[in-house]
Design a protein around this motif. Structure first.
Motif, PDB file in Angstrom:
ATOM      1  N   PHE A 112     -58.812  -6.279  18.329  1.00 45.77           N
ATOM      2  CA  PHE A 112     -57.356  -6.481  18.416  1.00 45.77           C
ATOM      3  C   PHE A 112     -56.693  -5.104  18.507  1.00 45.77           C
ATOM      4  N   PRO A 113     -56.584  -4.538  19.696  1.00 41.77           N
ATOM      5  CA  PRO A 113     -56.018  -3.187  19.789  1.00 41.77           C
ATOM      6  C   PRO A 113     -54.505  -3.111  19.550  1.00 41.77           C
ATOM      7  N   ASP A 114     -53.809  -4.254  19.556  1.00 47.40           N
ATOM      8  CA  ASP A 114     -52.363  -4.235  19.271  1.00 47.40           C
ATOM      9  C   ASP A 114     -52.152  -4.459  17.780  1.00 47.40           C
ATOM     10  N   VAL A 115     -51.615  -3.441  17.120  1.00 45.27           N
ATOM     11  CA  VAL A 115     -51.569  -3.513  15.660  1.00 45.27           C
ATOM     12  C   VAL A 115     -50.375  -2.738  15.112  1.00 45.27           C
ATOM     13  N   GLU A 116     -49.768  -3.268  14.081  1.00 44.67           N
ATOM     14  CA  GLU A 116     -48.689  -2.551  13.400  1.00 44.67           C
ATOM     15  C   GLU A 116     -48.967  -2.581  11.891  1.00 44.67           C
ATOM     16  N   ILE A 117     -48.499  -1.528  11.203  1.00 43.15           N
ATOM     17  CA  ILE A 117     -48.753  -1.398   9.763  1.00 43.15           C
ATOM     18  C   ILE A 117     -47.416  -1.416   9.025  1.00 43.15           C
ATOM     19  N   ILE A 118     -47.358  -2.225   7.976  1.00 39.13           N
ATOM     20  CA  ILE A 118     -46.173  -2.200   7.103  1.00 39.13           C
ATOM     21  C   ILE A 118     -46.647  -1.803   5.715  1.00 39.13           C
ATOM     22  N   GLU A 119     -46.145  -0.672   5.216  1.00 42.68           N
ATOM     23  CA  GLU A 119     -46.495  -0.312   3.835  1.00 42.68           C
ATOM     24  C   GLU A 119     -45.243  -0.380   2.988  1.00 42.68           C
ATOM     25  N   LYS A 120     -45.411  -0.849   1.736  1.00 43.85           N
ATOM     26  CA  LYS A 120     -44.251  -1.019   0.847  1.00 43.85           C
ATOM     27  C   LYS A 120     -44.562  -0.346  -0.480  1.00 43.85           C
ATOM     28  N   HIS A 121     -43.615   0.476  -0.943  1.00 41.34           N
ATOM     29  CA  HIS A 121     -43.810   1.166  -2.216  1.00 41.34           C
ATOM     30  C   HIS A 121     -42.521   1.169  -3.035  1.00 41.34           C
ATOM     31  N   HIS A 122     -42.671   1.512  -4.321  1.00 44.68           N
ATOM     32  CA  HIS A 122     -41.527   1.696  -5.219  1.00 44.68           C
ATOM     33  C   HIS A 122     -40.602   2.794  -4.664  1.00 44.68           C
ATOM     34  N   ASP A 123     -39.364   2.755  -5.070  1.00 45.42           N
ATOM     35  CA  ASP A 123     -38.365   3.652  -4.458  1.00 45.42           C
ATOM     36  C   ASP A 123     -38.392   5.076  -5.016  1.00 45.42           C
ATOM     37  N   GLN A 124     -39.360   5.396  -5.887  1.00 46.02           N
ATOM     38  CA  GLN A 124     -39.458   6.778  -6.379  1.00 46.02           C
ATOM     39  C   GLN A 124     -40.501   7.569  -5.593  1.00 46.02           C
ATOM     40  N   LYS A 125     -41.149   6.922  -4.650  1.00 51.05           N
ATOM     41  CA  LYS A 125     -42.185   7.604  -3.858  1.00 51.05           C
ATOM     42  C   LYS A 125     -41.538   8.666  -2.969  1.00 51.05           C
ATOM     43  N   LEU A 126     -42.151   9.861  -2.959  1.00 49.45           N
ATOM     44  CA  LEU A 126     -41.531  10.978  -2.239  1.00 49.45           C
ATOM     45  C   LEU A 126     -41.894  11.016  -0.760  1.00 49.45           C
ATOM     46  N   ASP A 127     -43.115  10.611  -0.414  1.00 50.35           N
ATOM     47  CA  ASP A 127     -43.555  10.759   0.975  1.00 50.35           C
ATOM     48  C   ASP A 127     -43.535   9.413   1.702  1.00 50.35           C
ATOM     49  N   ALA A 128     -43.227   9.479   2.992  1.00 54.43           N
ATOM     50  CA  ALA A 128     -43.275   8.274   3.839  1.00 54.43           C
ATOM     51  C   ALA A 128     -43.691   8.703   5.245  1.00 54.43           C
ATOM     52  N   PRO A 129     -44.590   8.014   5.889  1.00 51.37           N
ATOM     53  CA  PRO A 129     -45.276   6.839   5.349  1.00 51.37           C
ATOM     54  C   PRO A 129     -46.295   7.234   4.283  1.00 51.37           C
ATOM     55  N   SER A 130     -46.858   6.253   3.619  1.00 54.18           N
ATOM     56  CA  SER A 130     -47.829   6.523   2.561  1.00 54.18           C
ATOM     57  C   SER A 130     -49.094   7.134   3.167  1.00 54.18           C
ATOM     58  N   GLY A 131     -49.808   7.888   2.363  1.00 50.98           N
ATOM     59  CA  GLY A 131     -51.081   8.465   2.800  1.00 50.98           C
ATOM     60  C   GLY A 131     -52.050   7.370   3.251  1.00 50.98           C
ATOM     61  N   THR A 132     -51.996   6.226   2.579  1.00 53.16           N
ATOM     62  CA  THR A 132     -52.911   5.121   2.927  1.00 53.16           C
ATOM     63  C   THR A 132     -52.591   4.583   4.318  1.00 53.16           C
ATOM     64  N   ALA A 133     -51.284   4.432   4.608  1.00 50.26           N
ATOM     65  CA  ALA A 133     -50.902   3.920   5.928  1.00 50.26           C
ATOM     66  C   ALA A 133     -51.326   4.899   7.021  1.00 50.26           C
ATOM     67  N   MET A 134     -51.137   6.183   6.765  1.00 48.80           N
ATOM     68  CA  MET A 134     -51.518   7.189   7.765  1.00 48.80           C
ATOM     69  C   MET A 134     -53.038   7.183   7.977  1.00 48.80           C
TER      70      MET A 134
ATOM     71  N   VAL B 247     -61.153   4.094  16.857  1.00 48.87           N
ATOM     72  CA  VAL B 247     -61.940   3.069  17.552  1.00 48.87           C
ATOM     73  C   VAL B 247     -61.211   2.434  18.741  1.00 48.87           C
ATOM     74  N   ARG B 248     -59.982   2.844  18.996  1.00 46.90           N
ATOM     75  CA  ARG B 248     -59.298   2.277  20.167  1.00 46.90           C
ATOM     76  C   ARG B 248     -58.648   3.411  20.963  1.00 46.90           C
ATOM     77  N   GLU B 249     -58.446   3.172  22.244  1.00 44.10           N
ATOM     78  CA  GLU B 249     -57.804   4.153  23.116  1.00 44.10           C
ATOM     79  C   GLU B 249     -56.325   4.252  22.734  1.00 44.10           C
ATOM     80  N   PRO B 250     -55.695   5.462  22.888  1.00 50.38           N
ATOM     81  CA  PRO B 250     -54.245   5.540  22.662  1.00 50.38           C
ATOM     82  C   PRO B 250     -53.554   4.490  23.536  1.00 50.38           C
ATOM     83  N   LYS B 251     -52.543   3.833  22.990  1.00 53.08           N
ATOM     84  CA  LYS B 251     -51.979   2.671  23.682  1.00 53.08           C
ATOM     85  C   LYS B 251     -50.507   2.550  23.315  1.00 53.08           C
ATOM     86  N   LYS B 252     -49.635   2.437  24.319  1.00 55.22           N
ATOM     87  CA  LYS B 252     -48.227   2.190  24.004  1.00 55.22           C
ATOM     88  C   LYS B 252     -48.071   0.687  23.793  1.00 55.22           C
ATOM     89  N   GLN B 253     -47.563   0.313  22.637  1.00 59.97           N
ATOM     90  CA  GLN B 253     -47.429  -1.112  22.345  1.00 59.97           C
ATOM     91  C   GLN B 253     -46.003  -1.602  22.609  1.00 59.97           C
TER      92      GLN B 253
END
Ligand code: NAP
Length: 258
Positions: free
Chosen positions: A139-161, A170-176
């Motif tokens: 499934f090469p078409d994919v989007e990530i939503i990460e949600k954190h408490h409002d005291q988090k300093l960095d965005a997006p989260s390290g996990t999402a990145m 594992v997939r070719e660069p792709k404009k979605q």
């Protein structure tokens, strides 16, 4: 053998959980803390020396491990100093740049020190990243939503990145989306990691949550992980402390020791 541990950020939400975990774990010993208020803390819970300055701490205290749970800027300085003093860093602090991680890996190699930097110590979140990488092949078409408490300093989260990075391996660069799509509100389509869109939500009440949504012809496939409280990260920190003692390099990502 006892593993002697220093905790940086001892009064933070993660740091205080880590101290509890260390105290409950046979073979682990809390030997000092690094705190910006230094010895002024005078906290009864911290019945170990508390240092403000990492250099003084790492020179005066005999330790095997530094667990850093602070902020990106100060966490980087702590990690750098620990490596130079041959104390293995176990870093949960998120928000280091790729360049900083490369620099720290290089420094660790020069000083022959092992360690780990993990944007997420929750085992379930690491499995989510691994499964996402597997799914992205189909499934090469994919989007990530990460949600954190409002005291988090960095965005997006390290996990999402990290999830986005693993997917792009594992997939070719792709404009979605539509080739002519236009944002009528800046940021509405989220950040762009080689075409993978990453969206960050910050709200009180949240802890750490991530959804990876894959779209295919006639089907949607969703992977989801929720950390309900900071206890969810402690098994990963404990495992990392045990494992880095057996390693000879600075590792990035808990998935590399699971
Ligand atoms: P927190 O409750 O705000 O704690 C942050 C800690 O850092 C506090 O002890 C704070 O000290 C200290 N600090 C802040 N600025 C400092 C400075 N300039 N110098 C020295 N110490 C400083 O945050 P948290 O929720 O515990 O999170 C801590 C870190 O872990 C963050 O980077 C977060 O993104 C990360 N995190 C990682 C994971 C993972 O699994 N890897 C999971 C959750 C969170 P004061 O008490 O003096 O403010």
């Amino acid at each position: 053998m006892t593993t002697k541990i220093i905790v940086a950020g001892p009064r933070g939400k993660m740091g205080s959980e880590a101290i509890e975990m260390i105290r409950e774990t046979e073979g682990f010993e809390l030997v000092a803390c690094l705190d910006r208020k230094g010895s002024d803390v005078g906290d009864k819970i911290l019945d170990v020396p508390v240092f403000h300055d990492p250099e003084t701490c790492f020179t005066e205290v005999d330790a095997d491990i530094l667990v850093d749970l602070t902020t990106p800027q100060v966490g980087y300085a702590h990690t750098e100093a620990a490596i130079k003093h041959h104390i293995r860093p176990v870093v949960g602090t998120s928000g280091f740049t790729n360049d900083q991680i490369t620099e720290l890996k290089k420094l660790a190699k020069e000083h022959n020190v092992s360690g780990i930097i993990a944007p997420n110590f929750a085992v379930g979140a690491v499995l989510l990243m691994k499964f996402s990488q597997l799914a992205a092949k189909y499934f090469p078409d994919v989007e990530i939503i990460e949600k954190h408490h409002d005291q988090k300093l960095d965005a997006p989260s390290g996990t999402a990145m990290k999830t986005a990075d693993m997917i792009t391996q594992v997939r070719e660069p792709k404009k979605q989306g539509h080739p002519d799509e236009k944002e009528t509100l800046a940021g509405a389509r989220g950040g762009d990691v080689e075409g993978v869109r990453v969206h960050s939500v910050r709200l009180p009440g949240l802890v750490a949550h991530e959804e990876v949504i894959f779209g295919g012809k006639g089907q949607i496939f969703t992977l989801k992980h929720d950390s309900m409280n900071r206890g969810s990260f402690m098994d990963g920190i404990k495992l990392s402390i045990e494992e880095v003692l057996k390693k000879d390099e600075l590792i990035y990502g808990l998935e590399n020791i699971l």
